[in-house]
Motif scaffolding. Structure first.
Motif, mmCIF file in Angstrom:
data_model
loop_
_atom_site.group_PDB
_atom_site.id
_atom_site.type_symbol
_atom_site.label_atom_id
_atom_site.label_comp_id
_atom_site.label_asym_id
_atom_site.label_seq_id
_atom_site.Cartn_x
_atom_site.Cartn_y
_atom_site.Cartn_z
ATOM 1 N N PRO A 50 -10.252 2.283 -3.395
ATOM 2 C CA PRO A 50 -9.945 3.490 -4.166
ATOM 3 C C PRO A 50 -10.287 3.299 -5.638
ATOM 4 O O PRO A 50 -10.013 2.255 -6.222
ATOM 5 C CB PRO A 50 -8.442 3.662 -3.959
ATOM 6 N N LYS A 79 -11.433 8.380 -3.461
ATOM 7 C CA LYS A 79 -10.071 8.451 -2.971
ATOM 8 C C LYS A 79 -10.049 8.209 -1.465
ATOM 9 O O LYS A 79 -11.052 8.444 -0.792
ATOM 10 C CB LYS A 79 -9.464 9.829 -3.266
ATOM 11 N N PRO A 80 -8.928 7.763 -0.918
ATOM 12 C CA PRO A 80 -8.853 7.557 0.530
ATOM 13 C C PRO A 80 -9.231 8.808 1.321
ATOM 14 O O PRO A 80 -9.828 8.693 2.399
ATOM 15 C CB PRO A 80 -7.384 7.178 0.755
ATOM 16 N N VAL A 87 -12.927 4.556 2.297
ATOM 17 C CA VAL A 87 -12.257 4.262 1.034
ATOM 18 C C VAL A 87 -10.864 3.734 1.360
ATOM 19 O O VAL A 87 -9.987 4.479 1.795
ATOM 20 C CB VAL A 87 -12.159 5.499 0.138
ATOM 21 N N SER A 88 -10.681 2.448 1.159
ATOM 22 C CA SER A 88 -9.425 1.816 1.537
ATOM 23 C C SER A 88 -9.237 0.508 0.789
ATOM 24 O O SER A 88 -10.202 -0.158 0.414
ATOM 25 C CB SER A 88 -9.402 1.550 3.043
#
Length: 123
Positions: free
Chosen positions: A14, A86-87, A121-122
């Motif tokens: 992120p 963003k996630p 995204v992590s």
């Protein structure tokens, strides 16, 4: 036949950035509007951004200010610079284009799609 091939997907934390690329090839006379779509599990495919031949852009509200779409007409390519990820941006991203293609007997327009590039995204 027209092929669209995405590249540049992968895993990012992120707040990080990724740049997606997509190159079109085949019997291409002209490429009009190009764009990026995305689809996450359990959701419908949604428009991310588009760009016209002249450079006019359009973005989904969820990515405005973070993503930038661009194109290189000489390379039949479209790009998506993704910043501040963003996630919820996690998805398979597809490039698409309205292509005017040719055959020995005709010229016609069609919509061409890539197979997709996974962006995760992590942390």
């Amino acid at each position: 036949q027209v092929q669209m091939v995405e590249s540049g997907g992968g895993l990012v934390q992120p707040g990080g950035s990724l740049r997606l690329s997509c190159a079109a090839s085949g019997s291409i006379f002209m490429i009009n509007t190009m764009g990026w779509y995305r689809q996450s599990p359990g959701k419908q495919r949604e428009l991310v951004a588009t760009i016209t031949t002249s450079g006019t852009t359009n973005y989904a509200d969820s990515v405005k200010g973070r993503f930038t779409i661009s194109r290189d007409n000489a390379k039949n390519s479209v790009y998506l610079q993704m910043n501040s990820l963003k996630p919820e941006d996690t998805a398979v991203y597809y490039c698409a284009a309205r292509v005017v293609t040719t055959t020995p007997d005709a010229i016609y327009g069609m919509d061409s799609w890539g197979k997709g590039a996974l962006v995760t995204v992590s942390s």
